[in-house]
Design a protein around this motif. Sequence first.
Motif, PDB file in Angstrom:
ATOM      1  N   UNK A   1       0.809  -1.228   0.000  1.00 26.84           N
ATOM      2  CA  UNK A   1       0.000   0.000   0.000  1.00 26.84           C
ATOM      3  C   UNK A   1       0.838   1.272   0.000  1.00 26.84           C
ATOM      4  N   UNK A   2       1.936   1.252   0.728  1.00 25.15           N
ATOM      5  CA  UNK A   2       2.696   2.474   0.929  1.00 25.15           C
ATOM      6  C   UNK A   2       3.466   2.883  -0.329  1.00 25.15           C
ATOM      7  N   UNK A   3       3.502   4.183  -0.617  1.00 24.05           N
ATOM      8  CA  UNK A   3       4.252   4.651  -1.785  1.00 24.05           C
ATOM      9  C   UNK A   3       5.753   4.584  -1.485  1.00 24.05           C
ATOM     10  N   UNK A   4       6.591   4.541  -2.520  1.00 25.52           N
ATOM     11  CA  UNK A   4       8.038   4.502  -2.286  1.00 25.52           C
ATOM     12  C   UNK A   4       8.541   5.671  -1.441  1.00 25.52           C
ATOM     13  N   UNK A   5       7.985   6.865  -1.663  1.00 21.61           N
ATOM     14  CA  UNK A   5       8.432   8.035  -0.890  1.00 21.61           C
ATOM     15  C   UNK A   5       8.032   7.877   0.583  1.00 21.61           C
ATOM     16  N   UNK A   6       6.810   7.428   0.813  1.00 23.33           N
ATOM     17  CA  UNK A   6       6.363   7.200   2.203  1.00 23.33           C
ATOM     18  C   UNK A   6       7.227   6.132   2.879  1.00 23.33           C
ATOM     19  N   UNK A   7       7.532   5.079   2.139  1.00 24.52           N
ATOM     20  CA  UNK A   7       8.337   3.995   2.693  1.00 24.52           C
ATOM     21  C   UNK A   7       9.742   4.494   3.052  1.00 24.52           C
ATOM     22  N   UNK A   8      10.323   5.306   2.169  1.00 30.26           N
ATOM     23  CA  UNK A   8      11.648   5.877   2.439  1.00 30.26           C
ATOM     24  C   UNK A   8      11.611   6.744   3.696  1.00 30.26           C
ATOM     25  N   UNK A   9      10.518   7.514   3.834  1.00 29.88           N
ATOM     26  CA  UNK A   9      10.355   8.355   5.020  1.00 29.88           C
ATOM     27  C   UNK A   9      10.267   7.538   6.289  1.00 29.88           C
ATOM     28  N   UNK A  10       9.601   6.413   6.187  1.00 28.04           N
ATOM     29  CA  UNK A  10       9.475   5.510   7.335  1.00 28.04           C
ATOM     30  C   UNK A  10      10.852   4.987   7.758  1.00 28.04           C
ATOM     31  N   UNK A  11      11.659   4.609   6.782  1.00 30.00           N
ATOM     32  CA  UNK A  11      13.011   4.123   7.094  1.00 30.00           C
ATOM     33  C   UNK A  11      13.835   5.233   7.741  1.00 30.00           C
ATOM     34  N   UNK A  12      13.722   6.438   7.183  1.00 27.00           N
ATOM     35  CA  UNK A  12      14.450   7.586   7.724  1.00 27.00           C
ATOM     36  C   UNK A  12      14.031   7.853   9.169  1.00 27.00           C
ATOM     37  N   UNK A  13      12.720   7.831   9.420  1.00 28.62           N
ATOM     38  CA  UNK A  13      12.193   8.104  10.763  1.00 28.62           C
ATOM     39  C   UNK A  13      12.696   7.090  11.796  1.00 28.62           C
ATOM     40  N   UNK A  14      12.955   5.867  11.333  1.00 26.13           N
ATOM     41  CA  UNK A  14      13.437   4.838  12.263  1.00 26.13           C
ATOM     42  C   UNK A  14      14.948   4.922  12.487  1.00 26.13           C
ATOM     43  N   UNK A  15      15.612   5.770  11.717  1.00 24.81           N
ATOM     44  CA  UNK A  15      17.042   5.967  11.968  1.00 24.81           C
ATOM     45  C   UNK A  15      17.982   5.310  10.972  1.00 24.81           C
ATOM     46  N   UNK A  16      17.426   4.772   9.879  1.00 16.76           N
ATOM     47  CA  UNK A  16      18.301   4.170   8.862  1.00 16.76           C
ATOM     48  C   UNK A  16      18.963   5.265   8.028  1.00 16.76           C
ATOM     49  N   UNK A  17      20.178   4.974   7.586  1.00 12.59           N
ATOM     50  CA  UNK A  17      20.944   5.970   6.831  1.00 12.59           C
ATOM     51  C   UNK A  17      21.145   5.560   5.372  1.00 12.59           C
ATOM     52  N   UNK A  18      20.979   4.270   5.092  1.00  9.69           N
ATOM     53  CA  UNK A  18      21.214   3.742   3.749  1.00  9.69           C
ATOM     54  C   UNK A  18      19.937   3.141   3.180  1.00  9.69           C
ATOM     55  N   UNK A  19      19.847   3.163   1.860  1.00 13.53           N
ATOM     56  CA  UNK A  19      18.643   2.664   1.198  1.00 13.53           C
ATOM     57  C   UNK A  19      19.031   2.000  -0.117  1.00 13.53           C
ATOM     58  N   UNK A  20      18.429   0.843  -0.363  1.00 11.18           N
ATOM     59  CA  UNK A  20      18.661   0.107  -1.611  1.00 11.18           C
ATOM     60  C   UNK A  20      17.380   0.196  -2.440  1.00 11.18           C
ATOM     61  N   UNK A  21      17.484   0.791  -3.630  1.00 11.43           N
ATOM     62  CA  UNK A  21      16.300   0.948  -4.485  1.00 11.43           C
ATOM     63  C   UNK A  21      16.519   0.239  -5.814  1.00 11.43           C
ATOM     64  N   UNK A  22      15.504  -0.480  -6.254  1.00 11.68           N
ATOM     65  CA  UNK A  22      15.534  -1.073  -7.592  1.00 11.68           C
ATOM     66  C   UNK A  22      14.344  -0.528  -8.377  1.00 11.68           C
TER      67      UNK A  22
END
Length: 241
Positions: free
Chosen positions: A29-50
């Motif tokens: 359900x979640x959009x890629x931008x929302x999902x990235x924001x969720x990762x950021x909010x939890x404190x992650x610094x790196x992201x793998x996107x395909x």
Amino acid sequence: MKIFPAIDIQDKKCVRLVKGDFDNKTEYEMSPVEQAGKYKDHGFKNLHIVDLDGALTGETVNLDIIREIVNKFDLKIEIGGGVRNFESIQKYTDAGVEKVILGSAAIKDKNFLKDACKKFPNKIALGLDAKDGYLSVSGWKEISNELTLDYLKDVNDFGVSRLIYTDINRDGMKQSPNFDETVKVADTSNCPVIISGGVSSIDDIKKAKELNNKNIEGIIVGKAIYDGDIKLEELVKELDA
């Protein structure tokens, strides 16, 4: 140990494939931008996107989404999916991503990889997807006749800045990564290696850290997050532990 939560984008949605099969996918359900924001909010610094649309077309289909994620969140992003020419690499580096992942195009044409590493120093990551020891290309539809380690030895001095090793048999299956093969790759590689494919539980993260291999830089976690098998709260603890 760097932890790379994964976002696979198709039709502007977050999806996950099983063993790279476009006919066997789950949409979330979640959009890629929302999902990235969720990762950021939890404190992650790196992201793998395909970019799965990119993997199918060879174009930077979701460049706008990548730009928005880069601009909104201070995340170090590695992006792959159908990057087949310098123009696409340039677009992504201009957008502010940390690494651009080359896969099939680099396996089919080693000179393209070599030239890309020269033209974009410290920006090129190499995605090696293997099945039973042999490299796979074209969205995993073709198995090449080249052994992963043989190919790696050929390109080891090109200046790749990161290597992402995926065991296709494990990807999306949540059966734990192929640690044994990944260690062989890490022992051969001149650049740091990321573990990919099959992470099923927090124990896999702990096991990756216990390998204590100085050349293993991090691990990618995808489906296990989306399916709730790994909670972001417990995953982020492994960043500092």
